[in-house]
Design an enzyme around this catalytic site. Structure first.
Site, short mmCIF file in Angstrom:
data_model
loop_
_atom_site.label_atom_id
_atom_site.label_comp_id
_atom_site.label_asym_id
_atom_site.label_seq_id
_atom_site.Cartn_x
_atom_site.Cartn_y
_atom_site.Cartn_z
N ASP A 1 0.81 -1.21 0.00
CA ASP A 1 0.00 0.00 0.00
C ASP A 1 0.85 1.27 0.00
OD1 ASP A 1 0.96 -0.40 2.60
OD2 ASP A 1 -1.00 -0.85 3.43
N GLU B 1 -9.65 -1.85 5.57
CA GLU B 1 -10.31 -1.49 6.80
C GLU B 1 -11.58 -2.32 6.99
OE1 GLU B 1 -8.47 -0.03 8.64
OE2 GLU B 1 -7.86 1.99 8.07
N ASP C 1 -7.27 -2.33 14.42
CA ASP C 1 -8.67 -2.61 14.06
C ASP C 1 -8.79 -3.92 13.26
OD1 ASP C 1 -7.63 -1.90 11.58
OD2 ASP C 1 -9.12 -0.34 11.17
N HIS D 1 -7.08 -4.76 10.54
CA HIS D 1 -6.90 -4.67 9.09
C HIS D 1 -5.61 -5.36 8.64
CE1 HIS D 1 -4.73 -0.49 9.45
NE2 HIS D 1 -3.85 -1.45 9.51
P1 PGA Z 1 2.37 -1.11 12.49
O1 PGA Z 1 1.18 -1.14 11.44
O2 PGA Z 1 3.31 -2.17 12.08
O3 PGA Z 1 2.99 0.28 12.36
O4 PGA Z 1 1.78 -1.36 13.83
C1 PGA Z 1 0.61 -2.36 11.10
C2 PGA Z 1 -0.58 -2.16 10.21
O5 PGA Z 1 -1.28 -1.14 10.33
O6 PGA Z 1 -0.84 -3.03 9.36
#
Ligand code: PGA
Length: 258
Positions: free
Chosen positions: A67, A143, A136, A138
């Site tokens: 992404d 999302e 959350d 995801h």
């Molecule tokens: P993070 O993000 O590794 O910075 O916790 C993970 C994600 O949002 O997939």
């Protein structure tokens, strides 16, 4: 689904790096799906070390990132282009033309997304997809309520994600609201998936993804439908798993499996 719980983030990162190296040694021209965020930093550091000290070779590897934020240029310090360059690509011998990251600045997102999906196919599909998980639930920026059939597209970020990611920006207002992301359907087509998670704030999402129902409200739960998923999590992120003892039993006994 295989679940490995490690005592430290360092152990988690090294375990994942060894799994990546095993794939590259077996298939030097493997296609890797890469993730950004805090979670894979230790893994990338270990891959860089393996490249420097042990000759782990990336010269035939192709990568597709999950992404990118919409609106951030490639040299913006919070863009995922910048992140990948700084934390991995500039330290290894991957040819520049083998690196694919969604564009956050194209003037035709629909066409770009279709092209990105097509490139993945043309390169033979993703052999190993690395994932983090959002608080959350995801995966990538899929999302809650993202379709399990979704493909690369623009997504509006959840408030929770914007707040989680605000730590990288000066103010909350600077966090982009939109991202371009591979879909859940894109991710499920990878031949193997490794999801990493560490820290208490991931415990609930990890437990829902592994032990909860398969639901688009927790897009990581879609991984229950995939035949080759490895979770590597630290003890804090494993904190809400009801069947933790069972996963550790399986890991201990697997060594001698016929
Ligand atoms: P993070 O993000 O590794 O910075 O916790 C993970 C994600 O949002 O997939």
């Amino acid at each position: 689904m295989e679940i490995i719980v490690k005592d430290t983030v360092e152990d988690m990162s090294k375990t994942a790096a060894r799994a990546v190296a095993r794939i590259l040694n077996a298939k030097p021209d493997a296609v890797l799906g890469l993730a950004t965020g805090s979670t894979p930093l230790g893994l990338y550091k270990e891959l860089v070390r393996m490249h420097k000290d042990e000759g782990l070779d990336f010269s035939q590897v192709t990568t597709f990132n999950l992404d990118e934020y919409v609106g951030l240029t490639q040299n913006h310090p919070q863009s995922y282009h910048y992140f990948m360059h700084e934390n991995l690509f500039k330290h290894i011998n991957i040819p520049k033309q083998n690196i694919y990251i969604p564009s956050g600045t194209t003037d035709n997102y629909a066409a770009f997304c279709a092209w990105y999906e097509q490139r993945i196919q043309q390169c033979g599909g993703i052999d190993l997809q690395l994932l983090g998980i959002g608080s959350d639930g995801h995966i990538a920026f899929n999302e809650p309520a993202s379709s399990f059939g979704s493909r690369t597209r623009i997504k509006t970020l959840a408030r929770q994600t914007i707040e989680d990611n605000a730590r990288f920006f000066d103010t909350l207002d600077q966090v982009p609201i939109y991202a371009i992301t591979m879909g859940v359907g894109t991710i499920l087509e990878a031949r193997k998936i490794i999801l990493l998670a560490n820290g208490k704030n991931k415990a609930s999402a990890v437990a829902s993804a592994i032990e909860g129902p398969v639901t688009s409200m927790i897009t990581a739960s879609a991984l229950q439908l995939h035949r080759d998923v490895l979770y590597v999590v630290d003890r804090e992120a494993a904190g809400d798993l009801k069947m933790l003892e069972y996963y550790e039993w399986i890991q201990a006994k697997m060594v001698d499996a016929p």
